[in-house]
Design an enzyme around this catalytic site. Structure first.
Site, PDB file in Angstrom:
ATOM      1  N   GLY A 230       0.827  -1.202   0.000  1.00 37.41           N
ATOM      2  CA  GLY A 230       0.000   0.000   0.000  1.00 37.41           C
ATOM      3  C   GLY A 230       0.862   1.253   0.000  1.00 37.41           C
ATOM      4  O   GLY A 230       0.634   2.164  -0.762  1.00 37.41           O
ATOM      5  N   GLY A 462       1.520  -6.972   4.040  1.00 41.62           N
ATOM      6  CA  GLY A 462       2.535  -7.880   3.503  1.00 41.62           C
ATOM      7  C   GLY A 462       3.799  -7.757   4.341  1.00 41.62           C
ATOM      8  O   GLY A 462       4.825  -8.379   4.064  1.00 41.62           O
ATOM      9  N   GLY A 504       1.956   0.554  13.206  1.00 39.37           N
ATOM     10  CA  GLY A 504       1.308  -0.749  13.297  1.00 39.37           C
ATOM     11  C   GLY A 504       1.907  -1.662  14.355  1.00 39.37           C
ATOM     12  O   GLY A 504       1.225  -2.073  15.302  1.00 39.37           O
ATOM     13  N   ILE A 599      13.218  -5.232  17.844  1.00 34.95           N
ATOM     14  CA  ILE A 599      12.875  -5.823  16.551  1.00 34.95           C
ATOM     15  C   ILE A 599      12.078  -7.094  16.833  1.00 34.95           C
ATOM     16  O   ILE A 599      12.563  -8.026  17.460  1.00 34.95           O
ATOM     17  CB  ILE A 599      14.157  -6.124  15.735  1.00 34.95           C
ATOM     18  CG1 ILE A 599      14.942  -4.826  15.487  1.00 34.95           C
ATOM     19  CG2 ILE A 599      13.805  -6.818  14.417  1.00 34.95           C
ATOM     20  CD1 ILE A 599      14.168  -3.703  14.815  1.00 34.95           C
ATOM     21  N   ASN A 601      10.777  -9.358  14.756  1.00 34.91           N
ATOM     22  CA  ASN A 601      11.075 -10.538  13.948  1.00 34.91           C
ATOM     23  C   ASN A 601      12.194 -10.124  12.997  1.00 34.91           C
ATOM     24  O   ASN A 601      11.988  -9.286  12.118  1.00 34.91           O
ATOM     25  CB  ASN A 601       9.809 -10.960  13.180  1.00 34.91           C
ATOM     26  CG  ASN A 601      10.032 -12.182  12.309  1.00 34.91           C
ATOM     27  OD1 ASN A 601      11.084 -12.346  11.679  1.00 34.91           O
ATOM     28  ND2 ASN A 601       9.041 -13.057  12.264  1.00 34.91           N
ATOM     29  N   LYS A 603      13.578 -11.499  10.606  1.00 34.45           N
ATOM     30  CA  LYS A 603      13.417 -11.833   9.187  1.00 34.45           C
ATOM     31  C   LYS A 603      12.497 -10.836   8.474  1.00 34.45           C
ATOM     32  O   LYS A 603      12.858 -10.262   7.450  1.00 34.45           O
ATOM     33  CB  LYS A 603      12.850 -13.249   9.056  1.00 34.45           C
ATOM     34  CG  LYS A 603      12.879 -13.790   7.649  1.00 34.45           C
ATOM     35  CD  LYS A 603      12.493 -15.259   7.644  1.00 34.45           C
ATOM     36  CE  LYS A 603      12.926 -15.899   6.334  1.00 34.45           C
ATOM     37  NZ  LYS A 603      12.728 -17.365   6.393  1.00 34.45           N
ATOM     38  N   THR A 604      11.305 -10.610   9.058  1.00 33.88           N
ATOM     39  CA  THR A 604      10.374  -9.679   8.402  1.00 33.88           C
ATOM     40  C   THR A 604      10.911  -8.244   8.492  1.00 33.88           C
ATOM     41  O   THR A 604      10.714  -7.447   7.579  1.00 33.88           O
ATOM     42  CB  THR A 604       8.958  -9.762   9.004  1.00 33.88           C
ATOM     43  OG1 THR A 604       9.034  -9.562  10.417  1.00 33.88           O
ATOM     44  CG2 THR A 604       8.332 -11.111   8.728  1.00 33.88           C
ATOM     45  N   GLY A 674       8.550   0.436   9.109  1.00 33.57           N
ATOM     46  CA  GLY A 674       7.974   0.495   7.766  1.00 33.57           C
ATOM     47  C   GLY A 674       8.501   1.651   6.936  1.00 33.57           C
ATOM     48  O   GLY A 674       8.675   1.524   5.727  1.00 33.57           O
ATOM     49  N   GLU A 675       8.732   2.764   7.554  1.00 31.58           N
ATOM     50  CA  GLU A 675       9.097   3.957   6.778  1.00 31.58           C
ATOM     51  C   GLU A 675      10.591   4.267   6.833  1.00 31.58           C
ATOM     52  O   GLU A 675      11.180   4.715   5.864  1.00 31.58           O
ATOM     53  CB  GLU A 675       8.329   5.201   7.270  1.00 31.58           C
ATOM     54  CG  GLU A 675       6.957   4.892   7.814  1.00 31.58           C
ATOM     55  CD  GLU A 675       5.773   5.267   6.931  1.00 31.58           C
ATOM     56  OE1 GLU A 675       5.943   6.026   5.978  1.00 31.58           O
ATOM     57  OE2 GLU A 675       4.672   4.775   7.222  1.00 31.58           O
TER      58      GLU A 675
HETATM   59 MO1  MOS Z   1       2.779   4.967   5.300  1.00 34.70          MO
HETATM   60  S1  MOS Z   1       3.218   6.436   3.909  1.00 34.70           S
HETATM   61  O1  MOS Z   1       1.852   5.878   6.417  1.00 34.70           O
HETATM   62  O2  MOS Z   1       1.836   3.815   4.507  1.00 34.70           O
END
Ligand code: MOS
Length: 708
Positions: A230, A462, A504, A599, A601, A603-604, A674-675
């Site tokens: 996404g 994902g 998340g 951390i 995991n 791996k992910t 994520g970012e």
């Molecule tokens: Mo991130 S740009 O908040 O999916």
């Protein structure tokens, strides 16, 4: 197994949803088996601004298989605030950008809908469109929601400084291109709507859709168990979702509406183009005295979005005088939106390139220059950092990368036709937690086997949400991981944070950990027994004479975190080989070192950082959405001309994490990854290109023409 014996958090456990995915058993939005669906295909505007004078749907309506053609002429009315992101949805004949949705053909098959969409005839009344940013940049004004800031007296400090630089950096429009283009199935049952829809935040989609159709939120169900990426574009509800629901209502049966890859370039937002002027000044010893970061960008005529390019410049380096500013030009394009590290990814290109330029000016090693100018206090708000891995990441990265082999002067490292260069950058992304509820359901079998079901309306893009939630629950409950089931991605489950802004993992795992611990405590109380050794969950349920038990928790961020500045920090290193004759750049190696708290995991997490690095390389070298200033359309609208790095574009990527135990950010000490993985990558590549060639490219992407 007794509680506490299993150490699952932090292990490199394979995705628990991996088997479903590789066997094709995981249903993504339009995969859901649904009875008797009709298919939609969108007709898009071919002007950037004006009015639809007439839309002739007669031929389309007579085409084979067509059930309905919906446009402003016959569309059901939506609530005014139902004009969600991405322009008006068939409520008036107004066109605000090229590629706006103007009609929807619904047919028995996808092919019939697509074919009929081509014979919808539209007459426009064109008006002048604002589509040429470069020509009109000077018309940009202060945003309504201005995030500018200042400290000290930038102008005085800059004017009197010993050393200074003043350069402007540019980044192009980019488009989100998740593997799974946006898609939805809408199904009505009376006034109840179910949407199978790829959504980074099921709660947000539920509310936006309910508002548009004037429904109670609980009458809209969002089902989104698997998402094919996404990157921010599935963090908002775009017209495609509303159109699917509208069409299903009109034709009285379920409708599947999937965007094509081409549709992705004008349907679900974009990363805006930013022109960033950077001014840096130091004293004679190389201490930063002043930083100014002024961004000029564009938004849409239909709404304002300005990514925070200057965010990092305000907090990364300890300059006493700083000025962060923004100017924005409304244009006839789809409204820009969040894209992976919105602001930080583009802002770090400007800041970390400028830092490299300043270090070069000072004849100082760029790592040494950075280390000299960081502190453990956030200069933008005077709060201490809860933890900060910048120094550790730079030092560890330098060792892993072999930074000591770098030459300070450019063009000193050559191998045949290739000029070789090394570059470095530092970066950061805020660590946040959002309120999240979770339900823990326990079941004990006759042979005293306990299984758990963990339920919350979280999203898994994902990234590995299923797996880290299962790890957290299994460890807290003292169960093997295969005894834990995870249900997410459904708005009927307890309300959870969206999977966006890197919140998340922290939000979900803290809630789940709290919920599981609460289940243990509550069960213990029910046993009315003094336990001398920690009992297992099975012993507790047996002693309480229970075969089923469930509890629910509403977890909130801890207050202490507000007293600190909470961020993940990283360092990126890149080695580039530039062909001296053709100007082609190849990134031979990347090293990414990240301090992101605990951390969950390895791996992910490693995969997340690799993904960020790959995207950073795309940002540095190839990705650019080209807008035709005559028409306002994007001429790059497929992977043939919008190049995302493929395997052959990528060299070695080495990923490491700095161990951090930061219990200020949240109880589990999770900062999110994520970012942050993309932050600084493009600057590291650009800095390496300068080190290789002596040519400073301040305008991404670094295509061969800019190096010759
Ligand atoms: Mo991130 S740009 O908040 O999916």
């Amino acid at each position: 197994m007794a509680s506490g014996e299993t150490k699952l958090i932090g292990q490199a456990i394979n995705r628990i949803d991996g088997l479903l995915k590789v066997t094709g058993a995981a249903n993504y939005s339009v995969d859901f088996p649904i009875k008797n669906p009709a298919y939609g295909f969108i007709v898009k505007s071919t002007i950037a601004s004006g009015t639809i004078a007439d839309i002739d749907t007669a031929q389309a309506e007579k085409s084979p298989g067509v059930i309905a053609v919906i446009s402003y002429k016959n569309a059901p009315k939506l609530a005014p605030s139902g004009n969600l992101k991405g322009g008006v949805i068939f409520q008036e004949p107004k066109v605000d950008f090229y590629g706006q949705n103007i009609a929807l053909v619904v047919a028995e098959t996808y092919e019939q809908a697509r074919s009929a969409a081509r014979v919808v005839k539209v007459k426009y009344q064109k008006s002048e469109a604002m589509v040429d940013f470069d020509k009109n940049m000077d018309k940009a004004t202060t945003p309504n929601r201005n995030r500018g800031s200042s400290r000290g007296d930038f102008d005085a400090a800059f004017n009197s400084a010993e050393h200074k630089i003043d350069f402007t950096y540019q980044t192009p429009i980019e488009h989100h291109n998740p593997m799974e283009p946006h898609a939805a199935i809408a199904e009505w049952d009376g006034d109840k709507l179910t949407l199978y829809n790829a959504s980074q935040g099921v709660d947000g989609t539920q509310n936006a859709t309910a508002t548009a159709f004037g429904l109670k939120p609980e009458n809209v169900r969002i089902v989104s168990p698997h998402i094919g990426g996404g990157f921010g574009s599935k963090g908002s509800t775009w017209p495609n979702v509303i159109l699917a629901a509208m069409a299903a209502k009109v034709v009285g049966r379920p409708v599947k509406l999937a965007l094509t890859r081409q549709n992705m370039f004008n349907s679900v937002g974009l990363r805006q183009r930013d022109v960033q002027r950077m001014r840096l000044a130091t004293d004679a010893a190389g201490n930063l005295t002043a930083i100014a970061h002024e961004t000029t960008t564009h938004t849409a005529t239909t709404g304002e979005f300005v990514e925070g390019c200057g965010g990092l410049s305000a907090m990364m380096y300890d300059a006493p005088n700083a000025k962060i500013g923004y100017r924005v030009l409304p244009m006839n394009v789809i409204v820009p939106t969040f894209m992976r590290a919105p602001g930080e990814s583009t802002g770090s290109f400007a800041l970390e390139s400028a830092i490299d330029e300043m270090a070069y000016e000072l004849k100082m090693d760029p790592i040494e220059f950075r280390l000299k100018n960081i502190s453990m206090k956030d200069p933008s708000n005077n709060k201490p950092f809860s933890s900060r891995a910048t120094e550790a990441a730079l030092k560890k990265g330098a060792e892993m990368f072999g930074w000591n082999r770098r030459k300070q002067e450019p063009r000193q490292n050559r191998n045949g036709d290739y000029l070789i260069g090394y570059g470095v950058s530092a970066g950061s992304y805020p660590a946040r937690q959002s309120g999240t509820s979770a339900q823990v359901k326990l079941t004990r079998s006759r042979d005293n086997d306990v299984t758990a079901s963990i339920e919350l309306a979280a999203s898994d893009l994902g990234t590995g949400t299923y797996t880290i939630v299962a790890q957290t629950a299994a460890e807290t409950l003292g169960l093997p991981i295969n005894k834990v089931g995870v249900k997410i991605g459904d708005s009927t489950l307890p309300r959870a944070a969206g999977s966006g802004g890197s919140v998340g993992a922290a939000s979900y795992c803290n809630a789940v950990s709290e919920g599981c611990a609460q289940a243990m405590t509550e069960l213990q109380a029910k046993t009315n027994r003094q336990w001398f050794a920690a009992p297992s969950i099975a012993q507790l349920m047996e002693a309480a004479n229970l075969t089923e038990y469930q509890t629910r928790v509403d977890a909130k961020p801890q207050a202490e975190a507000r007293e600190y500045s909470c961020h993940a920090f990283n360092a990126n290193f890149a080695e580039v080989w530039v062909n001296a004759s053709t100007g082609m750049v190849r990134v031979a190696r990347n090293v990414a070192v990240t301090g992101a708290g605990r951390i969950m995991n390895t791996k992910t997490a490693r995969s997340q950082i690799i993904g960020g690095t790959v995207w950073g390389i795309g940002m540095a070298l190839t990705e650019e959405s080209v807008l035709d200033p005559r028409w306002g359309n994007f001429v790059t609208r497929s992977f043939a001309d919008y190049h995302i790095p493929a395997n052959l574009d990528i060299g070695d990527i080495d990923v490491a994490f700095i161990p951090e135990e930061d219990h200020i950010v949240n109880k589990l000490g999770i900062k999110g990854i994520g970012e942050v993985g993309i932050v600084g990558v493009a600057a590291a590549v650009a800095n390496a290109v300068f080190n290789a060639t002596g040519k400073r490219v301040r305008d991404l992407p670094i295509t061969p023409d800019k190096l010759l």
